[in-house]
Design an enzyme around this catalytic site. Structure first.
Site, PDB file in Angstrom:
ATOM      1  N   GLY A  43       0.588  -1.361   0.042  1.00 24.57           N
ATOM      2  CA  GLY A  43       0.012   0.118   0.037  1.00 24.57           C
ATOM      3  C   GLY A  43       0.918   1.155   0.086  1.00 24.57           C
ATOM      4  O   GLY A  43       1.473   1.548   0.932  1.00 24.57           O
ATOM      5  N   GLY A  45      -0.227   4.566  -0.780  1.00 27.07           N
ATOM      6  CA  GLY A  45      -1.025   5.638  -0.281  1.00 27.07           C
ATOM      7  C   GLY A  45      -0.855   6.820  -1.291  1.00 27.07           C
ATOM      8  O   GLY A  45      -0.864   6.515  -2.623  1.00 27.07           O
ATOM      9  N   ASP A  67       1.603  -1.695  -4.672  1.00 28.42           N
ATOM     10  CA  ASP A  67       0.429  -1.192  -4.882  1.00 28.42           C
ATOM     11  C   ASP A  67      -0.295  -1.312  -6.153  1.00 28.42           C
ATOM     12  O   ASP A  67       0.430  -1.884  -7.430  1.00 28.42           O
ATOM     13  CB  ASP A  67       0.661   0.617  -4.929  1.00 28.42           C
ATOM     14  CG  ASP A  67      -0.836   1.171  -4.403  1.00 28.42           C
ATOM     15  OD1 ASP A  67      -1.083   1.562  -3.089  1.00 28.42           O
ATOM     16  OD2 ASP A  67      -1.787   1.384  -5.384  1.00 28.42           O
ATOM     17  N   ASP A 109      -0.369  -2.419   4.764  1.00 29.70           N
ATOM     18  CA  ASP A 109      -1.192  -1.133   5.003  1.00 29.70           C
ATOM     19  C   ASP A 109      -2.017  -1.099   3.444  1.00 29.70           C
ATOM     20  O   ASP A 109      -1.920   0.089   3.142  1.00 29.70           O
ATOM     21  CB  ASP A 109      -0.375  -0.006   5.397  1.00 29.70           C
ATOM     22  CG  ASP A 109      -1.117   1.210   5.666  1.00 29.70           C
ATOM     23  OD1 ASP A 109      -2.351   1.230   5.792  1.00 29.70           O
ATOM     24  OD2 ASP A 109      -0.612   2.617   5.505  1.00 29.70           O
ATOM     25  N   HIS A 112      -7.076  -3.455   2.969  1.00 37.47           N
ATOM     26  CA  HIS A 112      -7.662  -3.452   4.380  1.00 37.47           C
ATOM     27  C   HIS A 112      -8.870  -4.785   3.961  1.00 37.47           C
ATOM     28  O   HIS A 112      -9.703  -4.926   4.987  1.00 37.47           O
ATOM     29  CB  HIS A 112      -7.967  -2.602   5.025  1.00 37.47           C
ATOM     30  CG  HIS A 112      -6.850  -1.526   5.236  1.00 37.47           C
ATOM     31  ND1 HIS A 112      -5.570  -1.849   5.692  1.00 37.47           N
ATOM     32  CD2 HIS A 112      -6.629  -0.043   4.793  1.00 37.47           C
ATOM     33  CE1 HIS A 112      -4.949  -0.770   5.573  1.00 37.47           C
ATOM     34  NE2 HIS A 112      -5.616   0.188   5.329  1.00 37.47           N
TER      35      HIS A 112
END
Length: 222
Positions: A43, A45, A67, A109, A112
């Site tokens: 992840g 972000g 990602d 992360d 989820h």
């Protein structure tokens, strides 16, 4: 906690973290600061997280970020590698392992979504460093229906994590139907929204009774 101070002074790309997460980071990731490790982050972000971890671990750490969004490729630099793919795809995960080797630390992360969290763990945990740390954060989602979670729902990673207590103590389970398996860990830790599994290559499990037994007060006690 230097990591929290670093977070509060972050001026780069956006980063989103719970303030309470940093105690867990310090406890489980702190011993790896300034060591030559491979840190696998699921992840990306908005890119601030990899910037943070680069500063946190220091110049000896290799940061590998996964990602599903191709736009995250722009977060790469001389220390951060970004690979685009689905965290629940074994073929993609294996390609990352083939390229970078077994990670020492893993932080999930990512989406989820419980099915994704389970798939990543099932594939990566057995293949990471035998002395590594596997951390899953934002696990409040394990209690939310929209992420495939829910209180005591079997698909929730929180329920899976609860079973790890039995797995840690598998050699004491007298009637094991095969559902309790060796976890290959020496410790599990639960925090609000964070689950941690710490592996160990070797654990001395010998029970030892030392001292002068003639000096026991309670002669029936072990």
């Amino acid at each position: 906690m230097h990591g929290y101070a670093q977070f509060l002074n972050h001026k780069g790309r956006p980063i989103h973290k719970g303030a309470n997460y940093f105690a867990a980071y310090e406890r489980h990731f702190g011993p790896y600061i300034n060591r030559p490790i491979t840190f696998l982050e699921i992840g990306a972000g908005n890119g601030g997280s990899s910037e943070f971890w680069k500063g946190y671990f220091g110049p000896l750490a290799r940061i590998v970020t996964l990602d599903i969004s191709p736009a995250c490729k722009e977060f790469e630099d001389e220390q951060v590698a970004v690979r685009i793919g689905d965290q629940s795809d074994p073929a993609f995960l294996q390609s990352v392992l083939d390229e970078f080797g077994p990670p020492d630390l893993i932080l999930d992360d990512g989406s989820h979504i419980m099915a994704h969290v389970q798939a990543s763990f099932d594939y990566l945990y057995p293949r990471m460093s035998r002395n590594g740390v596997y951390m899953v954060e934002d696990m409040h989602t394990a209690y939310w229906d929209e992420y495939g979670g829910g209180l005591r729902r079997p698909e929730s990673f929180a329920e899976r994590f609860k079973s790890f207590v039995d797995d840690l103590n598998v050699r004491f389970v007298r009637e094991n139907d095969g559902s309790v398996k060796e976890l290959g860990a020496y410790s599990i830790s639960a925090y609000e929204s964070i689950f941690v599994i710490e592996k160990a290559n070797f654990i001395n499990k010998q029970m030892m009774y030392l001292g002068d037994r003639s000096r026991r007060v309670n002669m029936g006690a072990d």
